[in-house]
Scaffold this motif. Structure first.
Motif, PDB file in Angstrom:
ATOM      1  N   ALA A 158       0.679  -0.681   0.336  1.00  0.00           N
ATOM      2  CA  ALA A 158       0.040  -0.192  -0.262  1.00  0.00           C
ATOM      3  C   ALA A 158       0.815   1.040   0.152  1.00  0.00           C
ATOM      4  N   GLN A 159       1.764   0.841   0.595  1.00  0.00           N
ATOM      5  CA  GLN A 159       2.560   2.305   0.214  1.00  0.00           C
ATOM      6  C   GLN A 159       3.445   2.495  -0.684  1.00  0.00           C
ATOM      7  N   SER A 160       4.019   1.431  -1.877  1.00  0.00           N
ATOM      8  CA  SER A 160       4.312   1.234  -3.204  1.00  0.00           C
ATOM      9  C   SER A 160       3.581   2.075  -3.343  1.00  0.00           C
ATOM     10  N   LEU A 161       2.174   1.497  -3.129  1.00  0.00           N
ATOM     11  CA  LEU A 161       1.395   2.148  -4.592  1.00  0.00           C
ATOM     12  C   LEU A 161       0.487   3.504  -4.083  1.00  0.00           C
ATOM     13  N   HIS A 162       0.680   3.810  -2.856  1.00  0.00           N
ATOM     14  CA  HIS A 162       0.778   5.498  -2.545  1.00  0.00           C
ATOM     15  C   HIS A 162       1.967   6.188  -3.507  1.00  0.00           C
ATOM     16  N   ALA A 163       2.519   6.068  -4.001  1.00  0.00           N
ATOM     17  CA  ALA A 163       3.620   7.008  -4.104  1.00  0.00           C
ATOM     18  C   ALA A 163       3.669   6.782  -5.621  1.00  0.00           C
ATOM     19  N   GLU A 164       3.188   5.513  -6.182  1.00  0.00           N
ATOM     20  CA  GLU A 164       3.308   5.496  -7.299  1.00  0.00           C
ATOM     21  C   GLU A 164       1.134   5.730  -8.127  1.00  0.00           C
ATOM     22  N   LEU A 165       0.497   5.801  -7.692  1.00  0.00           N
ATOM     23  CA  LEU A 165      -0.791   6.178  -7.633  1.00  0.00           C
ATOM     24  C   LEU A 165      -0.805   7.842  -7.844  1.00  0.00           C
ATOM     25  N   ALA A 166      -0.086   8.157  -7.080  1.00  0.00           N
ATOM     26  CA  ALA A 166      -0.500   9.579  -6.446  1.00  0.00           C
ATOM     27  C   ALA A 166      -0.995  11.183  -8.103  1.00  0.00           C
ATOM     28  N   GLY A 167      -1.909  11.763  -7.200  1.00  0.00           N
ATOM     29  CA  GLY A 167      -2.041  12.047  -8.479  1.00  0.00           C
ATOM     30  C   GLY A 167      -4.077  11.330  -9.407  1.00  0.00           C
ATOM     31  N   HIS A 168      -3.511  10.187  -8.713  1.00  0.00           N
ATOM     32  CA  HIS A 168      -4.612   9.959 -10.283  1.00  0.00           C
ATOM     33  C   HIS A 168      -5.289   8.609  -9.311  1.00  0.00           C
ATOM     34  N   ILE A 169      -5.095   7.882  -7.957  1.00  0.00           N
ATOM     35  CA  ILE A 169      -5.594   7.265  -7.322  1.00  0.00           C
ATOM     36  C   ILE A 169      -5.531   7.495  -5.920  1.00  0.00           C
ATOM     37  N   ASP A 170      -5.892   7.628  -4.621  1.00  0.00           N
ATOM     38  CA  ASP A 170      -6.341   7.612  -3.726  1.00  0.00           C
ATOM     39  C   ASP A 170      -5.911   6.614  -3.277  1.00  0.00           C
ATOM     40  N   VAL A 171      -5.303   5.804  -2.278  1.00  0.00           N
ATOM     41  CA  VAL A 171      -4.353   4.323  -1.685  1.00  0.00           C
ATOM     42  C   VAL A 171      -4.544   5.093  -0.314  1.00  0.00           C
ATOM     43  N   ARG A 172      -5.358   4.506   0.203  1.00  0.00           N
ATOM     44  CA  ARG A 172      -5.703   4.145   1.558  1.00  0.00           C
ATOM     45  C   ARG A 172      -4.995   2.618   2.290  1.00  0.00           C
ATOM     46  N   LEU A 173      -4.745   2.802   3.267  1.00  0.00           N
ATOM     47  CA  LEU A 173      -4.520   1.507   4.334  1.00  0.00           C
ATOM     48  C   LEU A 173      -5.521   1.710   5.501  1.00  0.00           C
ATOM     49  N   ILE A 174      -5.838   0.342   5.134  1.00  0.00           N
ATOM     50  CA  ILE A 174      -6.494   0.143   6.951  1.00  0.00           C
ATOM     51  C   ILE A 174      -6.157  -1.246   7.773  1.00  0.00           C
ATOM     52  N   ASN A 175      -5.982  -0.971   9.085  1.00  0.00           N
ATOM     53  CA  ASN A 175      -5.302  -1.997   9.709  1.00  0.00           C
ATOM     54  C   ASN A 175      -5.749  -2.037  11.234  1.00  0.00           C
TER      55      ASN A 175
END
Length: 245
Positions: A158-175
């Motif tokens: 999720a951390q990697s996706l947050h960086a890769e998709l920034a500006g396009h998709i709002d990536v969140r992590l649920i713990n």
């Protein structure tokens, strides 16, 4: 407006997923509900009203997910994808069979990877993709075994996706911490700060509507584990060793 959303929930038939479905349906969202059990999905979808779609799949089977994506692409762009599907088998590392371990990795970690590739094209610009890790992924604890390791992987993904998709998709992590579900009912140890699925769903919805990357709860548990994971190994490992029965 929240009540106009189209939301895909993966792992929807029970526990947190079912509670989320009921909360969002009551708020007017249109839901696509996925899990392996077709009968349970159809029953849930029917109980929520006529506007919801039951779409069975297996997150460990890429072909199953690709087929589901083709169906969803015809429905229209999604506002949110929430991926909750997971397997769990408590116990020490030495006690887990290799086939079960491989299945847990396939569903929990590789399944999250599949969703990470399949979901973004189905989302509208700025839509939200939420992956479900666990506080068990913060630091290796006794009886966490391969489940905790997969959840640590999901957190990293999720951390990697947050960086890769920034500006396009709002990536969140649920713990989440401990939630009273079929999975946690298998535990034979004390589980502090246990929540109901309904309380967990409310915390998730509130968190996903905020600006925070990570939605974690209950804080009286998660903050303690975050502090433990932030300690240097010379301080943290003796503390975790004391948890071994």
């Amino acid at each position: 407006m929240h009540n106009a959303e189209t939301i895909w929930i993966i792992g929807a038939t029970e526990g947190i997923g079912e509670a989320l479905a009921r909360e969002w349906a009551s708020d007017g969202a249109r839901l696509i509900l996925s899990a392996r059990s077709e009968d349970q999905l159809k029953y849930l979808a029917a109980s929520l009203g006529p506007d919801h779609v039951a779409l069975p799949l297996d997150v460990g089977d890429r072909a199953s997910l690709d087929a589901a994506a083709e169906v969803i692409a015809k429905i229209g762009p999604l506002d949110r994808v929430v991926h909750l599907a997971a397997l769990y088998d408590p116990g020490k590392v030495a006690d887990l069979g290799p086939d079960t371990a491989a299945q847990i990795v396939s569903v929990n970690l590789t399944g999250s990877f599949h969703i990470a590739q399949i979901a973004p094209p189905l989302l509208r610009m700025g839509g939200q993709l939420a992956l479900c890790g666990s506080v068990a992924g913060y630091i290796g604890l006794p009886q966490g075994q391969i489940y905790s390791a997969t959840k640590a992987g999901v957190i990293n993904l999720a951390q990697s996706l947050h960086a890769e998709l920034a500006g396009h998709i709002d990536v969140r992590l649920i713990n989440p911490g401990f939630v009273d579900t079929r999975l946690t009912q298998r535990n034979d140890f004390a589980m502090p700060a246990m929540l109901t699925p309904k309380a967990a769903a409310s915390a998730i919805i509130k968190g996903l509507r905020s600006r925070r990357f990570e939605v974690h709860f209950p804080r009286r548990l998660t903050v303690a584990l975050k502090l433990l994971s932030a300690l240097p190994y010379w301080a943290a490992l003796p503390l975790t060793r004391r948890l071994t029965r």
